[in-house]
Design a protein around this motif. Structure first.
Motif, mmCIF file in Angstrom:
data_model
loop_
_atom_site.group_PDB
_atom_site.id
_atom_site.type_symbol
_atom_site.label_atom_id
_atom_site.label_comp_id
_atom_site.label_asym_id
_atom_site.label_seq_id
_atom_site.Cartn_x
_atom_site.Cartn_y
_atom_site.Cartn_z
ATOM 1 N N ARG A 80 -6.227 -0.611 16.199
ATOM 2 C CA ARG A 80 -4.918 0.007 15.944
ATOM 3 C C ARG A 80 -4.621 0.110 14.455
ATOM 4 N NH1 ARG A 80 -1.465 -3.547 20.280
ATOM 5 N NH2 ARG A 80 -2.331 -2.637 22.191
ATOM 6 N N GLY A 81 -5.377 -0.605 13.652
ATOM 7 C CA GLY A 81 -5.183 -0.486 12.215
ATOM 8 C C GLY A 81 -4.436 -1.645 11.602
ATOM 9 N N PHE A 82 -4.393 -1.670 10.278
ATOM 10 C CA PHE A 82 -3.742 -2.724 9.508
ATOM 11 C C PHE A 82 -2.749 -2.101 8.543
ATOM 12 C CE2 PHE A 82 -7.772 -4.277 10.940
ATOM 13 C CZ PHE A 82 -7.582 -5.622 11.215
ATOM 14 N N VAL A 91 -14.497 0.225 14.190
ATOM 15 C CA VAL A 91 -14.047 -0.614 15.295
ATOM 16 C C VAL A 91 -13.337 0.228 16.353
ATOM 17 C CG1 VAL A 91 -11.812 -1.240 14.283
ATOM 18 C CG2 VAL A 91 -12.896 -2.771 15.909
ATOM 19 N N LYS A 92 -12.710 1.333 15.930
ATOM 20 C CA LYS A 92 -12.076 2.239 16.889
ATOM 21 C C LYS A 92 -13.145 2.889 17.782
ATOM 22 C CE LYS A 92 -8.393 4.315 15.588
ATOM 23 N NZ LYS A 92 -7.410 5.231 14.951
ATOM 24 N N LYS A 116 -1.230 -7.678 14.661
ATOM 25 C CA LYS A 116 -1.621 -9.066 14.448
ATOM 26 C C LYS A 116 -2.796 -9.378 15.348
ATOM 27 C CE LYS A 116 2.864 -10.836 13.008
ATOM 28 N NZ LYS A 116 3.904 -11.852 13.228
ATOM 29 N N THR A 117 -3.650 -10.284 14.907
ATOM 30 C CA THR A 117 -4.878 -10.508 15.651
ATOM 31 C C THR A 117 -4.783 -11.650 16.634
ATOM 32 O OG1 THR A 117 -5.668 -11.918 13.857
ATOM 33 C CG2 THR A 117 -6.316 -9.609 13.801
ATOM 34 N N SER A 118 -3.758 -12.487 16.555
ATOM 35 C CA SER A 118 -3.668 -13.591 17.493
ATOM 36 C C SER A 118 -3.374 -13.048 18.872
ATOM 37 C CB SER A 118 -2.562 -14.562 17.070
ATOM 38 O OG SER A 118 -1.324 -13.898 16.994
ATOM 39 N N SER A 119 -3.907 -13.706 19.899
ATOM 40 C CA SER A 119 -3.737 -13.204 21.247
ATOM 41 C C SER A 119 -3.682 -14.357 22.230
ATOM 42 C CB SER A 119 -4.894 -12.280 21.622
ATOM 43 O OG SER A 119 -6.102 -12.988 21.576
ATOM 44 N N GLN A 120 -3.086 -14.083 23.382
ATOM 45 C CA GLN A 120 -3.033 -15.057 24.457
ATOM 46 C C GLN A 120 -3.812 -14.509 25.634
ATOM 47 O OE1 GLN A 120 -1.689 -18.043 24.262
ATOM 48 N NE2 GLN A 120 -1.041 -17.692 22.161
ATOM 49 N N PRO A 121 -4.452 -15.370 26.425
ATOM 50 C CA PRO A 121 -5.186 -14.901 27.593
ATOM 51 C C PRO A 121 -4.252 -14.219 28.574
ATOM 52 C CG PRO A 121 -5.743 -17.190 27.077
ATOM 53 C CD PRO A 121 -4.576 -16.811 26.222
#
Length: 236
Positions: A80-82, A91-92, A116-121
């Motif tokens: 999605r970009g930074f 990566v796209k 943001k790169t943090s993620s939850q399952p």
């Protein structure tokens, strides 16, 4: 940055030690959150995100579901970009390639509001799931690819506009109704919209496998993510 990425590659390359991989993914997540474009631009290249990260999804590594989802969340979020000057074209491409292969990405959290790169399952699975290697990268049955005409694109965009409207209505109903004291009329409409959105999402996944038009693919991916978010809200 080059030395750091080289060290991360070494830890991820052909590694079957799940503890080491988990710690490396956590370190990568922290670095992508806190480092600048010079570091980020190296991570979003194919030789890292595809040749190192995506390879870990191979069934032979037998990664737990939460680790597989973390890797997929990385790819989806980075595509999605930074905010900085980072070229995410490679990566796209990896993201679109995985979608076309039928890989199921975790639901994205609409409340994040940014890459943001943090993620939850995902709530639908856990590390103790019976089949931790279910996301092998096996392609869907493929037919001939299709280059849509302007007329077909126009018709498709009209259908996608309808899907977007359904998403907005579903989101509104979900916000206005409190679980346990729902309005019956709202719930009846919600169930109809849910079925319609599910059908549209299936259609989008079929199109992603066959359509060649780059602009159309980007639009399909965006609508698919919006559908994912509202359907997750409905399930919750």
């Amino acid at each position: 940055p080059k030395d750091a990425v080289k060290a991360l590659k070494k830890k991820l390359s052909k590694n079957c030690n799940h503890k080491e991989i988990r710690l490396t993914l956590s370190l990568l997540d922290m670095c992508m959150e806190n480092c600048g474009p010079r570091f980020q631009s190296l991570v979003v290249k194919k030789d890292f995100c595809k040749d190192k990260l995506v390879k870990l999804l191979n069934p032979r590594y037998n990664l737990p579901i939460d680790m597989q989802e973390k890797i997929l969340s990385f790819i989806m979020t980075w595509a999605r970009g930074f905010q900085g000057m980072v070229d995410v074209s490679e990566v796209k491409e990896v993201y679109i390639e995985l979608l076309k292969k039928g890989v199921e990405f975790p639901f994205s959290d609409a409340s994040r509001g940014g890459p943001k790169t943090s993620s939850q399952p995902s709530t639908k699975s856990s590390p103790s799931s019976a089949n931790p290697a279910k996301r092998s990268l096996l392609p869907l049955p493929t037919g001939p690819t299709l280059l849509l005409t302007p007329e077909q694109i126009g018709k498709l965009y009209s259908e996608l506009d309808m899907a977007k409207m359904n998403v907005r209505v579903m989101s509104s109903i979900l916000k206005e109704n409190v679980p346990g004291s729902e309005n019956p009329d709202d719930m009846n409409l919600l169930q109809k919209l849910y079925k319609t959105c599910r059908m549209m999402q299936e259609r989008i996944m079929e199109l992603l496998v066959t359509v060649e038009n780059e602009d159309v693919i980007v639009e399909l991916i965006q609508v698919n993510e919006d559908l994912n978010n509202v359907l997750l809200g409905h399930e919750r």
